[in-house]
Design an enzyme around this catalytic site. Structure first.
Site, PDB file in Angstrom:
ATOM      1  N   ASP A 222     -21.931  24.529 -22.852  1.00  0.00           N
ATOM      2  CA  ASP A 222     -22.747  25.366 -23.992  1.00  0.00           C
ATOM      3  C   ASP A 222     -22.941  24.584 -25.360  1.00  0.00           C
ATOM      4  O   ASP A 222     -22.575  23.321 -25.210  1.00  0.00           O
ATOM      5  CB  ASP A 222     -21.994  26.720 -24.163  1.00  0.00           C
ATOM      6  CG  ASP A 222     -23.022  27.891 -24.364  1.00  0.00           C
ATOM      7  OD1 ASP A 222     -23.836  27.418 -25.257  1.00  0.00           O
ATOM      8  OD2 ASP A 222     -22.809  28.669 -23.810  1.00  0.00           O
ATOM      9  N   HIS A 292     -28.828  26.564 -24.681  1.00  0.00           N
ATOM     10  CA  HIS A 292     -27.170  26.227 -24.928  1.00  0.00           C
ATOM     11  C   HIS A 292     -26.967  25.001 -24.412  1.00  0.00           C
ATOM     12  O   HIS A 292     -26.083  24.859 -23.808  1.00  0.00           O
ATOM     13  CB  HIS A 292     -26.627  27.260 -24.059  1.00  0.00           C
ATOM     14  CG  HIS A 292     -26.646  28.665 -24.587  1.00  0.00           C
ATOM     15  ND1 HIS A 292     -26.211  29.003 -25.702  1.00  0.00           N
ATOM     16  CD2 HIS A 292     -27.176  30.072 -24.065  1.00  0.00           C
ATOM     17  CE1 HIS A 292     -26.285  30.522 -25.880  1.00  0.00           C
ATOM     18  NE2 HIS A 292     -26.989  30.960 -24.947  1.00  0.00           N
ATOM     19  N   GLU A 356     -31.108  32.895 -22.844  1.00  0.00           N
ATOM     20  CA  GLU A 356     -31.407  32.697 -24.424  1.00  0.00           C
ATOM     21  C   GLU A 356     -31.962  31.311 -24.511  1.00  0.00           C
ATOM     22  O   GLU A 356     -31.247  30.714 -25.373  1.00  0.00           O
ATOM     23  CB  GLU A 356     -29.917  32.830 -25.190  1.00  0.00           C
ATOM     24  CG  GLU A 356     -29.370  34.064 -24.677  1.00  0.00           C
ATOM     25  CD  GLU A 356     -27.964  34.406 -25.470  1.00  0.00           C
ATOM     26  OE1 GLU A 356     -27.858  35.697 -25.873  1.00  0.00           O
ATOM     27  OE2 GLU A 356     -27.035  33.799 -25.322  1.00  0.00           O
ATOM     28  N   ASP A 455     -15.371  40.532 -24.081  1.00  0.00           N
ATOM     29  CA  ASP A 455     -15.251  40.232 -25.301  1.00  0.00           C
ATOM     30  C   ASP A 455     -15.245  41.121 -26.419  1.00  0.00           C
ATOM     31  O   ASP A 455     -14.981  41.137 -27.490  1.00  0.00           O
ATOM     32  CB  ASP A 455     -16.215  38.914 -25.641  1.00  0.00           C
ATOM     33  CG  ASP A 455     -17.678  39.115 -25.573  1.00  0.00           C
ATOM     34  OD1 ASP A 455     -17.887  39.920 -24.493  1.00  0.00           O
ATOM     35  OD2 ASP A 455     -18.566  38.348 -25.911  1.00  0.00           O
TER      36      ASP A 455
HETATM   37  C1  ACM Z   1     -25.059  36.059 -22.148  1.00  0.00           C
HETATM   38  O1  ACM Z   1     -24.196  36.678 -22.379  1.00  0.00           O
HETATM   39  N1  ACM Z   1     -25.754  35.209 -22.847  1.00  0.00           N
HETATM   40  C2  ACM Z   1     -25.357  35.513 -20.579  1.00  0.00           C
END
Ligand code: ACM
Ligand code: ZN
Length: 797
Positions: A222, A292, A356, A455
């Site tokens: 990431d 990412h 994203e 989370d």
């Molecule tokens: C994600 O939560 N960006 C897959």
């Protein structure tokens, strides 16, 4: 047959948290206690098959039980190494519980007396199915596959008491026929935002095994760190696994100026894969591309559109710098990295991320634009040429994986453009991506933020919680997920492979915090993954959960215990203009309350029936069990001229943030700084306009309302409030309007109060318009884009 005594709770205090252990006493246990005193035999403790996940079929029978004692042997067929390993697991589990070491032995002919037999039975239908039979002479765990036998062993392990040192275990005679509902039962772990060493990853895998899960999704790359050694690109870990600084809190622009990093060598990865394999867990590695990728770009800047320089990212979020798909070197890089990944990981599915990935750089990059032209990638009404550039990249990755006999899996963004033909979709932004994918004939794993983002907070009372990303996913919500959407046809439903929860670790620094976030939500998830829906029942689940928690507790897991707190539910009654308060605990523990703000005790009013409030009150409530009290629930309920009056909204909030609807704005209850608790209505980029009927002409001179500001979540406060009044509901006249300064602090998280005062007027209807802020401020990762507006309580005096 045993007779059950009523269930009761034993409460122990540990690490400032209460820990509940439910014991189910039986005649047998009492008998065994007596035996401790009157004989030199081992004490006895009894098993119960009321476990998590609930098996599909448990048929107790009245014959004599089997007793696991020091002389019990565990046997497996000669030459079957997998069942040998399973036998060793069982022996280990029994030792953890009883302290006794039972021998595991291979047999080829007659079975020894008094043994636990592990065996393969090809007549069992389901791949991972098993049968657990107990009679006085023998325990038999048979599976179609060794995997099935392993789940039978997990069931036996969870059936016996977690703490039974020195005891013999009485197994009631039974036949259990069991199998999982879904073939994909997963948990994810992000090791990039924070790094977790091999030892902890193995413990996490142990937790998956305890919950009958078979897939570990390892998020290895990431923006904030590249965690997998790639031999051909050594700088990925030399440079990309280390960041020089880390932002403090929610993108505050303040940093801890300290190096942070870590990665796994290929040798360590092999070790983890083997560890998981022994536990019948497949590891799906994720290399997240083309977005990412800042950690990789910091190492190899030539792979980005601008050429850098880039920094291993010290912030959280979504960033414009992504891989340059116009560059042939980048395409070679993707192939080379995947080649080493495929070489290491035996998993059929390989995750390439795909989430994203902003288009900003591609739009202005000459190489990316040249690629778009050369490949004839065209925009249409739904997709830009740049969307199709991501598809182009995903398809190349897919072709490569297919050439190696593997299949691609990606986040639901890979549906944008033209999805790669063989791709499996991981639906995270809701269920919609999964529905669309299944309708297109793609396989799907459901991981919606609404139910499976571990989370997110597990309670609305976040003040005592460790800092989190936001959101609200309580245990019951996890449990309530139905992964197979009703809109799908019979054929389409076969594409829903299963479900997985995700754990992103921006705010999760160590293993103990990981445990707190996933336990016991994994328990709720595993019943979604395993048990047929008609057998699921949350209330029943909560009576079985304490036994699993005994294992968590024995193994010193830092598990959350919100499920046992006192819960207050507030029900608005617009007819009586009352707020009805219901207090509950999962075990109906006695509850007590006060309405004057004083601390409740066992001498306060005992809760017997819903409390009907028709005026302001300062509620405090507590449940008291024989061994301790729950946290005090506090709530200030405020009545004003608008409270519980009929209210209408001109434009509805986003369905995700509608909750009980318009009444939320006049229900006497105020939200805290967590936007997802149900107290706030969320309006994406437009004003909230509410019309409230006061019933009869009433004198008013002040209106106030509130907005929550959470810049990290793209939520800004109001830019103004205006008030109009009417007698007939047809014509309104404005009596006041006020502007408020826009937020410029990009890390702000607060509840804002907006007040408008005016000369007294008589009004039967009041219209309040809360104006949205037009754009996120300078320096914000969404600068210039429209923020959300989250509004709560409108008060009129
Ligand atoms: C994600 O939560 N960006 C897959
Ligand atoms: Zn480019």
């Amino acid at each position: 047959m045993q007779v059950d005594f009523p269930i009761f709770f034993v409460l122990l205090k540990r690490n400032h948290q209460y820990q509940f252990i439910m014991k189910k006493l039986t005649h047998t246990t009492l008998l065994s206690l007596a035996l401790v005193f009157f004989s030199c035999q081992s004490p006895k403790q009894e098993a119960t098959y009321q476990i998590v996940p609930l098996p599909q079929e448990v048929v107790l029978n009245p014959s004599d039980p089997f007793v696991i004692g020091s002389d019990t042997r565990i046997v497996y067929p000669q030459g079957n190494d997998l069942l040998k390993r399973n036998a060793e697991f069982l022996s280990g589990y029994l030792q953890e519980s009883t302290g006794k070491v039972l021998q595991a032995e291979a047999v080829s002919g007659n079975l020894p007396a008094h043994s636990i037999v592990l065996t393969i039975d090809p007549t069992i239908e389901q791949e991972e199915g098993y049968k657990l039979q107990v009679n006085n002479e023998q325990v038999t765990i048979s599976g179609k596959t060794p995997n099935g036998v392993f789940y039978g062993i997990q069931t036996l392990r969870k059936s016996i008491p977690a703490v039974a040192k020195g005891a013999d275990i009485v197994l009631p005679a039974v036949e259990i026929n069991d199998y999982p509902r879904f073939v994909y039962r997963g948990m994810h772990l992000d090791v990039c935002r924070h790094f977790f060493p091999v030892e902890f990853v193995k413990e996490y895998i142990d937790l998956l095994a305890l919950h009958n899960m078979n897939t570990f999704h390892w998020h290895l790359t990431d923006d904030q760190g590249w965690r997998i050694e790639i031999k051909k690109y050594p700088k990925l870990t030399e440079i990309g696994s280390q960041r020089n600084r880390t932002v403090i809190g929610h993108n505050t622009n303040e940093y801890e100026e300290k190096n942070y990093g870590g990665f796994y060598t290929q040798e360590q990865i092999k070790e983890v894969i083997a560890y998981a394999q022994e536990r019948y867990i497949t590891i799906i590695p994720e290399v997240d591309l083309p977005g990412h990728m800042l950690a990789a770009l910091a190492a190899y800047p030539e792979l980005g559109c601008t050429g850098g320089p880039y920094e291993v990212c010290p912030d959280w979020g979504v960033f414009e710098d992504v891989l340059c798909i116009g560059n042939d070197q980048t395409l070679q890089f993707i192939e080379d990295v995947l080649a080493e990944v495929v070489e290491l990981f035996p998993s059929k599915l390989i995750h390439i991320g795909g989430d994203e990935s902003p288009r900003d750089r591609w739009k202005v990059c000459p190489k990316c634009q040249a690629r778009i032209k050369a490949e004839g990638l065209k925009a249409d009404a739904k997709h830009s040429a740049e969307d199709r550039l991501q598809t182009y990249c995903t398809r190349l990755a897919e072709q490569f994986l297919n050439s190696k006999g593997r299949r691609l899996i990606g986040w639901d963004e890979i549906l944008e453009g033209d999805v790669a033909p063989d791709a499996t979709i991981m639906s995270w932004r809701g269920m919609e991506g999964g529905i669309q994918a299944a309708q297109l004939g793609h396989d799907v794993v459901m991981t919606p933020t609404s139910h499976l983002y571990f989370d997110y907070y597990q309670t609305t009372d976040t003040k005592d919680e460790p800092l989190g990303i936001g959101g609200y996913v309580p245990l019951e919500k996890v449990y309530s997920l139905e992964p197979v959407p009703a809109v799908l046809t019979e054929e389409e439903r076969t594409h829903i492979l299963g479900a997985q929860a995700n754990l992103w670790t921006e705010y999760i620094l160590d293993g103990k915090h990981v445990e707190y976030m996933v336990l016991p939500r994994m328990a709720a998830l595993c019943e979604v993954q395993w048990t047929e829906p008609e057998k699921k029942n949350y209330q029943d689940f909560t009576t079985r959960l304490p036994r699993l928690m005994e294992i968590y507790s024995r193994d010193q897991r830092n598990f959350a215990q919100h499920a046992y707190e006192l819960k207050a539910t507030f029900i608005p009654d617009t007819v009586k203009r009352a707020i009805v308060v219901e207090l509950s605990t999962i075990d109906d523990a006695p509850a007590y309350y006060t309405l004057d703000g004083s601390t409740p005790t066992a001498s306060s009013t005992r809760y017997q029936e819903p409390i009907v409030l028709t005026q302001s009150a300062d509620l405090q409530a507590i449940a008291i069990r024989s061994t301790g009290s729950t946290k005090v629930v506090t709530e200030k309920i405020g009545f004003n001229k608008a409270t519980l009056c009929p209210i209408e909204l001109k434009t509805q909030p986003n369905p995700k943030y509608t909750f009980q609807g318009a009444i939320t704005l006049v229900d006497g209850l105020k939200g805290n700084d967590s936007y997802a608790t149900g107290r706030w209505l969320g309006f994406p980029g437009y004003d909230a306009e509410a019309t409230i009927r006061l019933g009869k002409p009433t004198e008013i001179s002040k209106v106030s309302t509130h907005a929550v500001v959470d810049m990290g979540a793209w939520i800004m406060g109001a830019s103004g409030v205006s008030v109009s009044v009417s007698d007939d509901g047809n014509t309104f006249r404005e009596v006041a309007t006020k502007e408020f300064p826009s937020d410029t602090d990009i890390s702000k998280k607060a509840v804002e109060n907006y007040e408008v005062e005016f000369a007294p007027v008589q009004a039967a209807l009041v219209r309040v318009t809360v104006k949205h802020s037009p754009a996120l401020p300078k320096g914000h990762s969404g600068e210039g884009k429209a923020p959300y507006l989250f509004v709560d309580e409108i008060e009129i005096d």
